[in-house]
Design a protein around this motif. Sequence first.
Motif, PDB file in Angstrom:
ATOM      1  N   SER A  74      91.163   7.021  80.709  1.00  8.59           N
ATOM      2  CA  SER A  74      90.974   6.232  79.488  1.00  8.59           C
ATOM      3  C   SER A  74      89.623   5.544  79.385  1.00  8.59           C
ATOM      4  CB  SER A  74      92.086   5.191  79.372  1.00  8.59           C
ATOM      5  OG  SER A  74      92.076   4.352  80.511  1.00  8.59           O
ATOM      6  N   GLU A  75      89.036   5.161  80.501  1.00 10.06           N
ATOM      7  CA  GLU A  75      87.763   4.445  80.457  1.00 10.06           C
ATOM      8  C   GLU A  75      86.597   5.428  80.548  1.00 10.06           C
ATOM      9  OE1 GLU A  75      87.218   0.484  82.311  1.00 10.06           O
ATOM     10  OE2 GLU A  75      89.040   1.099  83.395  1.00 10.06           O
ATOM     11  N   VAL A  76      86.441   6.214  79.485  1.00  7.72           N
ATOM     12  CA  VAL A  76      85.398   7.228  79.429  1.00  7.72           C
ATOM     13  C   VAL A  76      84.711   7.135  78.074  1.00  7.72           C
ATOM     14  CG1 VAL A  76      87.056   9.022  78.734  1.00  7.72           C
ATOM     15  CG2 VAL A  76      84.914   9.671  79.801  1.00  7.72           C
ATOM     16  N   TYR A  77      83.381   7.193  78.089  1.00  7.76           N
ATOM     17  CA  TYR A  77      82.589   6.950  76.892  1.00  7.76           C
ATOM     18  C   TYR A  77      81.493   7.994  76.744  1.00  7.76           C
ATOM     19  CZ  TYR A  77      84.918   2.577  77.786  1.00  7.76           C
ATOM     20  OH  TYR A  77      85.878   1.632  78.061  1.00  7.76           O
ATOM     21  N   ASN A  78      81.158   8.320  75.504  1.00  7.54           N
ATOM     22  CA  ASN A  78      80.094   9.266  75.220  1.00  7.54           C
ATOM     23  C   ASN A  78      78.768   8.515  75.133  1.00  7.54           C
ATOM     24  OD1 ASN A  78      78.392  11.275  74.363  1.00  7.54           O
ATOM     25  ND2 ASN A  78      79.530  11.742  72.493  1.00  7.54           N
ATOM     26  N   GLY A  79      77.892   8.775  76.103  1.00 11.65           N
ATOM     27  CA  GLY A  79      76.581   8.140  76.102  1.00 11.65           C
ATOM     28  C   GLY A  79      75.546   8.914  75.315  1.00 11.65           C
ATOM     29  N   GLY A  80      75.910  10.111  74.808  1.00  8.55           N
ATOM     30  CA  GLY A  80      74.970  10.917  74.042  1.00  8.55           C
ATOM     31  C   GLY A  80      73.981  11.631  74.944  1.00  8.55           C
ATOM     32  N   SER A  81      72.759  11.725  74.482  1.00  8.20           N
ATOM     33  CA  SER A  81      71.717  12.427  75.235  1.00  8.20           C
ATOM     34  C   SER A  81      71.329  11.652  76.486  1.00  8.20           C
ATOM     35  CB  SER A  81      70.510  12.636  74.310  1.00  8.20           C
ATOM     36  OG  SER A  81      69.345  12.076  74.801  1.00  8.20           O
ATOM     37  N   TRP A  82      71.069  12.375  77.556  1.00  9.83           N
ATOM     38  CA  TRP A  82      70.697  11.707  78.817  1.00  9.83           C
ATOM     39  C   TRP A  82      69.384  10.957  78.652  1.00  9.83           C
ATOM     40  CZ3 TRP A  82      66.415  12.573  81.900  1.00  9.83           C
ATOM     41  CH2 TRP A  82      65.657  13.704  81.629  1.00  9.83           C
ATOM     42  N   GLU A  83      68.490  11.458  77.806  1.00  8.39           N
ATOM     43  CA  GLU A  83      67.205  10.783  77.618  1.00  8.39           C
ATOM     44  C   GLU A  83      67.395   9.474  76.855  1.00  8.39           C
ATOM     45  OE1 GLU A  83      65.383  14.269  75.906  1.00  8.39           O
ATOM     46  OE2 GLU A  83      64.096  14.478  77.684  1.00  8.39           O
ATOM     47  N   LYS A  84      68.287   9.461  75.866  1.00  5.11           N
ATOM     48  CA  LYS A  84      68.597   8.227  75.146  1.00  5.11           C
ATOM     49  C   LYS A  84      69.245   7.218  76.085  1.00  5.11           C
ATOM     50  CE  LYS A  84      71.939   6.691  71.846  1.00  5.11           C
ATOM     51  NZ  LYS A  84      73.130   7.124  71.164  1.00  5.11           N
ATOM     52  N   LEU A  85      70.131   7.704  76.907  1.00  6.82           N
ATOM     53  CA  LEU A  85      70.813   6.851  77.880  1.00  6.82           C
ATOM     54  C   LEU A  85      69.815   6.257  78.867  1.00  6.82           C
ATOM     55  CD1 LEU A  85      73.752   6.039  78.280  1.00  6.82           C
ATOM     56  CD2 LEU A  85      74.003   7.971  79.821  1.00  6.82           C
ATOM     57  N   GLU A  86      68.847   7.042  79.261  1.00  5.68           N
ATOM     58  CA  GLU A  86      67.802   6.562  80.166  1.00  5.68           C
ATOM     59  C   GLU A  86      67.050   5.384  79.534  1.00  5.68           C
ATOM     60  OE1 GLU A  86      64.747   8.718  83.101  1.00  5.68           O
ATOM     61  OE2 GLU A  86      64.478   9.255  80.987  1.00  5.68           O
ATOM     62  N   GLY A  87      66.802   5.476  78.238  1.00  8.65           N
ATOM     63  CA  GLY A  87      66.146   4.379  77.526  1.00  8.65           C
ATOM     64  C   GLY A  87      66.977   3.107  77.556  1.00  8.65           C
ATOM     65  N   GLN A  88      68.292   3.238  77.439  1.00  8.97           N
ATOM     66  CA  GLN A  88      69.170   2.069  77.486  1.00  8.97           C
ATOM     67  C   GLN A  88      69.194   1.443  78.868  1.00  8.97           C
ATOM     68  OE1 GLN A  88      73.043   2.422  75.720  1.00  8.97           O
ATOM     69  NE2 GLN A  88      72.287   3.820  74.162  1.00  8.97           N
ATOM     70  N   LEU A  89      69.101   2.281  79.894  1.00 10.99           N
ATOM     71  CA  LEU A  89      69.091   1.779  81.264  1.00 10.99           C
ATOM     72  C   LEU A  89      67.820   1.001  81.583  1.00 10.99           C
ATOM     73  CD1 LEU A  89      70.560   4.790  83.229  1.00 10.99           C
ATOM     74  CD2 LEU A  89      71.540   2.498  83.094  1.00 10.99           C
ATOM     75  N   ASN A  90      66.740   1.374  80.919  1.00 13.17           N
ATOM     76  CA  ASN A  90      65.450   0.756  81.201  1.00 13.17           C
ATOM     77  C   ASN A  90      65.178  -0.482  80.347  1.00 13.17           C
ATOM     78  OD1 ASN A  90      64.789   2.621  83.188  1.00 13.17           O
ATOM     79  ND2 ASN A  90      64.033   4.086  81.678  1.00 13.17           N
TER      80      ASN A  90
END
Length: 97
Positions: A80-96
């Motif tokens: 149940s605790e699973v989410y779509n982060g979209g593109s890995w490059e977009k996700l990388e931007g959120q991490l930074n």
Amino acid sequence: MLKTNKGDLSDLLRDGATIIDVRSEREFAAGNLFNSINIPLQQIDKDVELLKLKQPIVLCCASGMRSSMAVTALKRIGISEVYNGGSWEKLEGQLNK
């Protein structure tokens, strides 16, 4: 910003959510998020018990389409605790941030 029942996606990432990249091994080898795990979409439902222990899970791929399919597949089998982060490059931007 993607909202979850636990806040927004960046909160999950900051709190140590497991990041799983569902692209092919070749795509993953060409570039990926630090500390992400590669489980290609075709194999995502093979080790359910391990994935249950890794929750919350943020899935990513090249565009968000395969990760969306993976979210649906995992929710269908009880994760149940699973989410779509979209593109890995977009996700990388959120991490930074």
